[in-house]
Scaffold this active site. Structure first.
Site, PDB file in Angstrom:
ATOM      1  CE1 TYR A   1      20.488 -32.784  23.743  1.00 30.02           C
ATOM      2  CE2 TYR A   1      20.886 -34.295  25.571  1.00 30.02           C
ATOM      3  CZ  TYR A   1      20.902 -33.011  25.044  1.00 30.02           C
ATOM      4  OH  TYR A   1      21.317 -31.961  25.821  1.00 30.02           O
TER       5      TYR A   1
ATOM      6  CB  ALA B   1      23.585 -34.974  18.636  1.00 29.25           C
TER       7      ALA B   1
ATOM      8  CG  ASN C   1      21.959 -22.400  24.033  1.00 27.43           C
ATOM      9  OD1 ASN C   1      22.212 -22.973  25.085  1.00 27.43           O
ATOM     10  ND2 ASN C   1      20.742 -21.959  23.734  1.00 27.43           N
TER      11      ASN C   1
ATOM     12  N   GLY D   1      16.836 -16.953  23.374  1.00 23.33           N
ATOM     13  CA  GLY D   1      15.747 -16.242  24.029  1.00 23.33           C
ATOM     14  C   GLY D   1      14.975 -17.038  25.042  1.00 23.33           C
TER      15      GLY D   1
END
Length: 256
Positions: free
Chosen positions: A160, A163, A95, A21
């Protein structure tokens, strides 16, 4: 987007998007709904205004399920809810992510675990939740959002980038394990896409200029420019493609 490509097999498909969203995820949900897909998505923040906009634009409303994806049981319940509402999940788009900037020496165990929970752990368990249904159908597409940040060797967010490198490895392993079941698993690795969050938090004049100088196409990338690559990976147009990472970055990194 102007005159987007059409992917007929996505018309009526049951699609689940994490973080669907806002940012790039909102562009994904919009693009998928434009194809006729039945979109369900999760995120923590309220998405009522976005759902209203999608209903005005497409004549149908996405299924918004408020969820913190680090709560694995809640994430699994949301996927089950979406499958009950829209049918067995045909396409999973992993996502949701958080690229909060940090330095190695300031990271403690709690921050490391938080970063991996959002940027990697949720991807694995979302995939695990949809795989039995896809296996029963004998088909399905999982698209994991990665990033070129780890390919560039960027500093400034090592948890990050770790990952994101792991997402590529996970993608390859899942593709190998579930290919015999007709399930494809690919990764989409955007470059620096200028969402409002990126503009507000990280896009200094000097940083933007330096990055654009590394791109073959020296312009700021927009969220909607990630949509058609995502649709390609989600659809049967890429039916012979699995275990791959597709960089959509304006020409910063190269493969092959």
């Amino acid at each position: 987007m102007t005159d987007p490509a059409r992917f007929p097999d996505l018309d009526g498909a049951s699609v689940f998007v994490t973080g669907g969203g806002s940012g790039i995820g909102a562009a994904f949900s919009d693009g998928l709904m434009a194809q006729g897909a039945k979109v369900a998505f999760v995120q923590r923040s309220d998405a009522g205004d976005f759902c209203d906009e999608m209903e005005r634009r497409h004549g149908t409303r996405p299924l918004f399920l408020p969820c913190d994806i680090t709560d694995i049981s809640a994430l699994q319940a949301a996927i089950a809810h979406a499958a009950k509402a829209h049918g067995t999940i045909d396409v999973l788009v992993n996502n949701a992510a958080n690229d909060k900037r940090h330095s190695t020496l300031e990271v403690d165990e709690a921050f490391w675990d938080w970063s991996q929970a959002i940027n990697l752990k949720a991807y694995f368990f979302a995939a695990q939740a949809v795989l039995p249904g896809m296996r029963e159908m004998g088909r399905g597409s999982i698209v994991n959002l990665s990033s070129i940040s780890y390919m560039m060797g960027n500093a400034g967010y090592p948890a990050y980038t770790a990952a994101n490198g792991a997402i590529t490895a996970l993608t390859r392993s899942l593709a190998r394990e579930f290919g015999p079941d007709g399930i494809r698993v690919n990764a989409l690795a955007p470059g620096w896409v200028f969402t409002q969050k990126q503009i507000d938090l990280w896009a200094t004049e000097e940083g933007v200029a330096a990055h654009l100088a590394r791109q073959c196409l020296p312009r700021m990338l927009k969220p909607e420019e990630m949509v058609e690559p995502l649709l390609f990976l989600a659809s049967q147009a890429s039916r012979a493609m699995t275990g791959q990472t597709l960089a959509v970055d304006g020409g910063v990194v190269v493969s092959g």
